[in-house]
Design a protein around this motif. Structure first.
Motif, PDB file in Angstrom:
ATOM      1  N   ILE A 180       0.835  -1.209   0.000  1.00  0.00           N
ATOM      2  CA  ILE A 180       0.000   0.000   0.000  1.00  0.00           C
ATOM      3  C   ILE A 180       0.869   1.258   0.000  1.00  0.00           C
ATOM      4  N   SER A 192      -5.436   6.835  -9.581  1.00  0.00           N
ATOM      5  CA  SER A 192      -5.900   6.400  -8.261  1.00  0.00           C
ATOM      6  C   SER A 192      -5.876   7.560  -7.276  1.00  0.00           C
ATOM      7  N   ARG A 232      -3.380   7.543  -1.004  1.00  0.00           N
ATOM      8  CA  ARG A 232      -3.591   6.669   0.164  1.00  0.00           C
ATOM      9  C   ARG A 232      -3.706   7.511   1.416  1.00  0.00           C
ATOM     10  N   ALA A 274      -6.727   3.554   4.098  1.00  0.00           N
ATOM     11  CA  ALA A 274      -6.100   2.547   3.240  1.00  0.00           C
ATOM     12  C   ALA A 274      -5.229   1.606   4.065  1.00  0.00           C
ATOM     13  N   TYR A 275      -4.465   2.203   5.000  1.00  0.00           N
ATOM     14  CA  TYR A 275      -3.635   1.349   5.859  1.00  0.00           C
ATOM     15  C   TYR A 275      -4.506   0.517   6.811  1.00  0.00           C
ATOM     16  N   PHE A 300     -11.026  -2.206  -1.035  1.00  0.00           N
ATOM     17  CA  PHE A 300      -9.814  -1.424  -1.286  1.00  0.00           C
ATOM     18  C   PHE A 300      -9.731  -1.027  -2.754  1.00  0.00           C
ATOM     19  N   TYR A 301      -9.974  -1.967  -3.660  1.00  0.00           N
ATOM     20  CA  TYR A 301      -9.953  -1.648  -5.090  1.00  0.00           C
ATOM     21  C   TYR A 301     -11.086  -0.693  -5.472  1.00  0.00           C
ATOM     22  N   TYR A 306      -7.876   3.091  -4.440  1.00  0.00           N
ATOM     23  CA  TYR A 306      -6.526   3.262  -3.897  1.00  0.00           C
ATOM     24  C   TYR A 306      -5.536   2.614  -4.864  1.00  0.00           C
TER      25      TYR A 306
END
Length: 413
Positions: free
Chosen positions: A29, A37, A40, A44-45, A76-77, A81
């Motif tokens: 990530i 995109s 982040r 995201a983390y 996530f996708y 991100y």
């Protein structure tokens, strides 16, 4: 059930795997770079953490963990991100689900991600087929290796379980066979006791009756009858001690001695070689016996020798009991190339040598002895009067002790 140490080791392994996936996901990530995109952020983390935490339950709920990780990865996708290869977080839960036997539930997950990824790259980015293949081949290979490795480990576990099951089953069968052999040996010992005690009591009964009749008129002959009674009792007592010595052996250290001494005594006092003593005792009890033997000193296998002797002993004992006064007996030992014929005949008028009307087990015991050597046994009244016992015993009977006796004695040793 797993012990505390094993449970702790499993938790440590699962925690180590989850930590490794977490580190790999967070690095992916942090280093991700993809055109179009969003940047982040902390969420995201946090999604990276959510992809690794379910792996702590990988052993208990493998399919649920796979779909949970897949859902977080899909989110996530969807949030756009910077992407990273799905095999990074899907390989472990895919392996667990496939190894747990959920292959048809597991395979759609990697197929879905690879198919959607391919469509996105072809439609939105117009990636050439060769570049698409180069991009997805490592991911597909990694996921395929995870599935194949799971299938291999599952097959190995099944094989190990099958081998363990067969070993356990073989052990149970050995225990059952040992118990069966011990039971057979104890039945043999019971038959020996029956033959020994029955013969001794029958002989002593007849001899004591003769002694009472002769006590006043012919004291010397009465004395001979009493001496014969004493000899019969001593011989029967010695043989009973030898037989009971085998029963006393229960596998304890101190029990081996009586068993081995008993076996030696039994070897000396059974078989056709003490036949003259048996005939002398029977004749002393008042039963004339004629012996016709074709053996001529031939040495027989131990098992055959003992069974033949016991059949003669029991038959003569039953003649003493049931054939009535003034009876005569004849013992025939006929040797043929493949078998030994043992016949005992009498011309009595009583119930017969088997004593069937009296509820005895003489015929049953003799039949069991003959059949134990794969021989034949028959008994019944003779056409001209009296009774006849015939046993046809194979001459290839095994030398030495029987398997059942060896099993019984093995516990003592």
């Amino acid at each position: 059930m797993l012990r505390g140490g094993a449970v702790l080791r499993r938790w440590m392994v699962d925690a180590g795997i989850a930590l490794a996936v977490l580190v790999a996901a967070e690095i992916a990530i942090a280093t991700g770079n993809e055109d179009g995109s969003v940047d982040r952020d902390w969420f995201a983390y946090l999604l990276g953490v959510a992809m690794a935490v379910p792996l702590l339950l990988r052993r208990r709920y493998p399919t649920v963990v796979l779909y949970a990780v897949s859902a977080v990865l899909l989110l996530f996708y969807a949030l756009n991100y910077p992407g990273f290869p799905p095999a990074l977080v899907l390989a472990v839960p895919l392996y667990d689900a496939a190894r747990a036997g959920r292959l048809w539930w597991a395979v759609p997950v990697p197929v879905f991600f690879l198919a959607v990824g391919a469509v996105v790259l072809i439609v939105h980015r117009e990636m050439p087929p060769l570049e698409l293949l180069a991009a997805f081949l490592p991911q597909a290979t990694t996921l395929a290796v995870a599935v194949l490795l799971a299938a291999l480990m599952r097959s190995r576990s099944a094989y190990t379980a099958e081998v363990r099951h067969r070993l356990d089953q073989a052990e149970r069968e050995r225990e059952l066979e040992a118990r069966r052999l011990v039971t057979e040996e104890r039945l043999r010992i019971a038959r020996d006791l029956h033959d020994t005690v029955g013969h001794a009591i029958a002989t002593i009964t007849v001899q004591s009756a003769a002694a009472l009749r002769l006590l006043d008129a012919e004291p010397e002959r009465a004395r001979e009858a009493l001496v014969s009674i004493r000899g019969t009792g001593k011989a029967a007592l010695a043989e009973m001690r030898a037989t009971l010595g085998q029963l006393r052996s229960d596998g304890r250290p101190g029990s081996a001695g009586p068993d081995l001494r008993g076996r030696g005594q039994a070897e000396r006092d059974t078989g056709l070689h003490p036949l003259p003593e048996l005939l002398a005792a029977v004749q002393a009890a008042g039963l004339p016996v004629e012996v016709n033997s074709e053996l001529s000193g031939e040495r027989l296998p131990a098992a055959l020798d003992e069974v033949a002797y016991r059949i003669v002993q029991e038959s003569l004992t039953n003649v003493l009991r049931h054939a009535g006064a003034a009876a005569r007996a004849e013992v025939l030992l006929r040797a043929v190339p493949d078998s030994l014929w043992v016949e005992v005949r009498d011309d009595g008028v009583g119930a017969g040598a088997g004593g069937t009307p009296f509820g005895g087990r003489g015929l049953t015991g003799m039949r069991e002895r003959a059949e134990a050597l794969s021989g034949r046994f028959e008994a019944g009244p003779r056409p001209g009067g009296g009774f006849q016992v015939r046993a046809i015993l194979p001459r290839n009977a095994p030398e030495g002790t029987s398997p059942a006796r060896e099993t019984l004695e093995g516990g003592a040793r």
